[in-house]
Design a protein around this motif. Structure first.
Motif, PDB file in Angstrom:
ATOM      1  N   GLY A 144       1.050  -1.291  -0.101  1.00 35.02           N
ATOM      2  CA  GLY A 144      -0.216  -0.371  -0.158  1.00 35.02           C
ATOM      3  C   GLY A 144       1.225   0.770   0.198  1.00 35.02           C
ATOM      4  N   GLU A 145       0.438   2.324  -0.038  1.00 40.93           N
ATOM      5  CA  GLU A 145       1.471   3.438  -0.135  1.00 40.93           C
ATOM      6  C   GLU A 145       1.106   4.222   1.207  1.00 40.93           C
ATOM      7  N   ARG A 146       2.979   4.888   1.739  1.00 45.96           N
ATOM      8  CA  ARG A 146       3.469   4.672   2.900  1.00 45.96           C
ATOM      9  C   ARG A 146       2.741   5.615   2.858  1.00 45.96           C
ATOM     10  N   HIS A 147       2.255   6.183   3.730  1.00 47.30           N
ATOM     11  CA  HIS A 147       2.164   7.076   4.796  1.00 47.30           C
ATOM     12  C   HIS A 147       0.620   7.313   5.109  1.00 47.30           C
ATOM     13  N   GLU A 148       0.860   7.692   7.030  1.00 45.34           N
ATOM     14  CA  GLU A 148      -0.129   7.907   7.714  1.00 45.34           C
ATOM     15  C   GLU A 148      -1.741   8.102   7.176  1.00 45.34           C
ATOM     16  N   ARG A 149      -2.604   7.646   7.732  1.00 40.87           N
ATOM     17  CA  ARG A 149      -3.998   8.306   7.088  1.00 40.87           C
ATOM     18  C   ARG A 149      -4.707   9.335   6.806  1.00 40.87           C
ATOM     19  N   VAL A 150      -5.280   9.882   6.313  1.00 45.80           N
ATOM     20  CA  VAL A 150      -5.594  10.495   5.320  1.00 45.80           C
ATOM     21  C   VAL A 150      -7.346  10.784   6.690  1.00 45.80           C
ATOM     22  N   ARG A 151      -7.126  11.925   7.457  1.00 48.02           N
ATOM     23  CA  ARG A 151      -8.015  12.124   8.031  1.00 48.02           C
ATOM     24  C   ARG A 151      -9.245  13.450   7.135  1.00 48.02           C
ATOM     25  N   GLY A 152     -10.230  13.802   8.112  1.00 46.68           N
ATOM     26  CA  GLY A 152     -10.893  14.807   8.117  1.00 46.68           C
ATOM     27  C   GLY A 152     -11.198  14.972   6.764  1.00 46.68           C
ATOM     28  N   GLU A 153     -11.570  16.238   6.247  1.00 48.72           N
ATOM     29  CA  GLU A 153     -12.207  16.963   5.166  1.00 48.72           C
ATOM     30  C   GLU A 153     -11.502  16.075   3.341  1.00 48.72           C
ATOM     31  N   ASP A 154     -10.270  16.319   3.797  1.00 45.06           N
ATOM     32  CA  ASP A 154      -9.553  14.835   2.340  1.00 45.06           C
ATOM     33  C   ASP A 154     -10.156  13.718   3.048  1.00 45.06           C
ATOM     34  N   TYR A 155     -10.492  13.706   3.897  1.00 48.66           N
ATOM     35  CA  TYR A 155     -10.217  11.810   3.734  1.00 48.66           C
ATOM     36  C   TYR A 155     -12.344  12.040   3.206  1.00 48.66           C
ATOM     37  N   HIS A 156     -13.187  12.828   4.062  1.00 44.24           N
ATOM     38  CA  HIS A 156     -14.819  12.534   3.328  1.00 44.24           C
ATOM     39  C   HIS A 156     -14.813  13.216   1.755  1.00 44.24           C
ATOM     40  N   ASP A 157     -14.141  14.006   1.521  1.00 40.26           N
ATOM     41  CA  ASP A 157     -13.761  13.903  -0.012  1.00 40.26           C
ATOM     42  C   ASP A 157     -13.006  13.282  -1.521  1.00 40.26           C
TER      43      ASP A 157
END
Length: 538
Positions: A200-213
């Motif tokens: 998978g992609e190697r970064h921490e989870r996207v959260r907040g408005e970016d995630y829901h968009d």
């Protein structure tokens, strides 16, 4: 050598392997590409059974079956449906948990869609790469809460793959109409971020408005491509699962199996258990260990079912009590999420689960904590002191996360527990009696829902449909099963149990005006005629 013929042997939906007859081999350009003797589908199934019998580790059996699914889909489903009770634990829980943990190390063949956050703005393009135009069922995960194992990132793809296999094997949803999807929004699991084999992609989870968009773009693009599809959300963390379901449930055909499917299978268990314990649903008190989206989903559906038997929703909710790591959910707690607040009670704090049992005197306890062994001997004995037949449901998955074992529940209750668990347990001998533990597995619900939705082209999924499915499953538990303590239909009969439940749910869909198709004269025949059966077709 015919290139077209060779490709045919690599197409899992058209490949028959050694079951191609002589005439077919000549006409399709595959003569000479297979051993000369032609076999039947049933003999192929027998060969797979023989291969599996030589393997001793369940994960190796899982891999053999996965490889089979990738090369000959008909044979794969014929094998699973030949003995569903035996194969369900291999293709889904508990084995799928280990498979997900090792997914990046045992990856074989591509299956489904992987939509990474780095493709934000281009999801329509990626979804357009799927080769099938008519998709009716999508199971999608972001891998954050896989079973009771936590954040597995892209490795969680094993869950949508396994779940859709059961849609087909347990209810007859045609496999070509199913699509597993993983949304790769990163992972917070350092084990995978540091693993050179992680896929998978190697970064921490996207959260907040970016995630829901990102979720919004996914939903919009998916439904543009597959307008008749039902979308099932699977293994999302509760702080995302609840708002996602709330946002889309009245807009598209969708549901969350961890919330609504788990709720329905638990309600089915309560309905069936009442045939043993006596009493009516509105008289029950249910105490939950765990207060996430699964427990609030179960409590909410039980409460709605209670309102159908005379209680107000307020009266019903106070009969479903939640307890989490911080104690009883009370109105004065400041750490409650919005989805938990309807179940907060006006009561002094209670710090231990045993004290909560003594304070509220529940008829049933339900474990959805994902923490093993919390239904201790003290807990089971306290339930047995206040109930002649205590209802004990440790539902956390996989087996290693179960709140207690079947043997512990029966022994500590002196054989009086009405027991069901989320993962399978072997029969238990206690003082001359044999108890057969029920598995409160969502497999009793989601395949039936899927078949009903497919056969009606439902526009929406409602909680009433899940109550109907729960009743239909409970009604199929016969007296002989209840005598052994089994409160769900035998898994060997899962196809018929799912079909009966699908018929009941489809009737509801037609009667509620939620179907895109006109109601047929015979709904039962329509359901049975719509079901997939594994057979080689010309």
């Amino acid at each position: 050598m015919s290139e077209t013929g060779y490709r045919l042997l690599r197409d899992p939906r058209r490949n028959r392997g050694t079951a191609f007859g002589a005439d077919q081999r000549r006409s399709l350009g595959i003569e000479g590409l297979l051993p000369p003797h032609s076999t039947t589908l049933s003999s192929q199934v027998a060969r797979i059974h023989g291969e599996l019998s030589n393997l001793h580790e369940d994960i190796n059996k899982y891999l053999l079956l996965s490889d089979l699914q990738a090369r000959n889909e008909t044979l794969y489903y014929a094998t699973i449906m030949s003995d569903p009770a035996h194969f369900m634990p291999l293709v889904y829980t508990p084995t799928v948990g280990e498979a997900c943990q090792k997914f990046d190390h045992i990856f074989r063949a591509a299956r489904g869609l992987y939509l990474p956050y780095s493709a934000k703005g281009r999801l329509r393009e990626l979804i357009g790469n799927w080769p099938v135009d008519d998709v009716r069922f999508i199971v999608v995960t972001d891998g954050e809460r896989i079973l009771g194992l936590g954040d597995l990132g892209v490795n969680g793809m094993g869950i949508p793959i396994g779940k859709l296999a059961l849609y087909t094997a347990c209810a007859g949803v045609p496999p070509e109409l199913c699509l597993p999807i993983t949304l790769d929004v990163g992972t917070n699991n350092p084990t995978y971020l540091d693993d050179p084999l992680y896929l998978g992609e190697r970064h921490e989870r996207v959260r907040g408005e970016d995630y829901h968009d990102f979720i919004e773009e996914f939903v919009t693009a998916t439904l543009e491509r597959f307008p008749l599809a039902c979308m099932q959300w699977e293994d999302f963390a509760n702080f995302n699962a609840v708002p996602i379901l709330a946002k889309y449930r009245d807009r598209i055909c969708t549901y969350n199996d961890d919330i609504q499917g788990t709720a329905a299978v638990a309600l089915a268990g309560i309905y069936a258990a009442l045939h043993i314990t006596g009493g009516k649903l509105p008289e029950q008190k249910v105490l939950f260990l765990g207060a996430g989206s699964a427990s609030t989903g179960i409590a909410g559906l039980i409460a709605q079912a209670m309102t159908k038997e005379g209680l107000s929703i307020e009266e019903a909710r106070v009969r479903n009590i939640l307890f989490d790591v911080n104690g009883l959910l009370t109105k004065d707690r400041e750490d409650l999420a919005d989805f938990q607040k309807p179940f907060a009670v006006d009561h002094a704090p209670v710090e231990t689960f045993v004290d909560a049992i003594r304070a509220f005197r529940p008829t049933a306890i339900v474990g959805v904590s994902t923490v093993p062994k919390l239904f201790s001997q003290q807990v089971i004995e306290a339930m047995s002191e206040i109930n002649e037949r205590p209802i004990i449901f440790p539902y956390s998955n996989p087996t290693s996360r179960s709140e207690c074992t079947a043997e512990e529940a029966y022994r500590w209750s002196k054989g009086q527990a009405v027991f069901a668990s989320g993962s399978p347990f072997d029969p238990v001998e206690y003082e001359g009696r044999t108890f057969v533990p029920g598995q409160g597995n969502n497999v009793y619900i989601f395949p039936a829902m899927g078949m009903a939705i497919y056969a009606t082209q439902a526009k929406r999924v409602t909680d009433d449909m899940f109550i109907t499915a729960a009743r239909a499953i409970a009604e199929q538990v016969d007296a002989a099963s209840l005598e052994k303590g089994l409160i769900y239909p035998p898994q060997s009969d899962i196809l018929e149990a799912s079909t009966v439940a699908a018929i009941k749910v489809a009737e509801d869909i037609f009667d509620q005006g939620l179907a895109r198709l006109p109601k047929p004269d015979d709904v039962a025949r329509h359901i049975r005629d719509s079901a997939y059966r594994p057979a080689y077709r010309d």
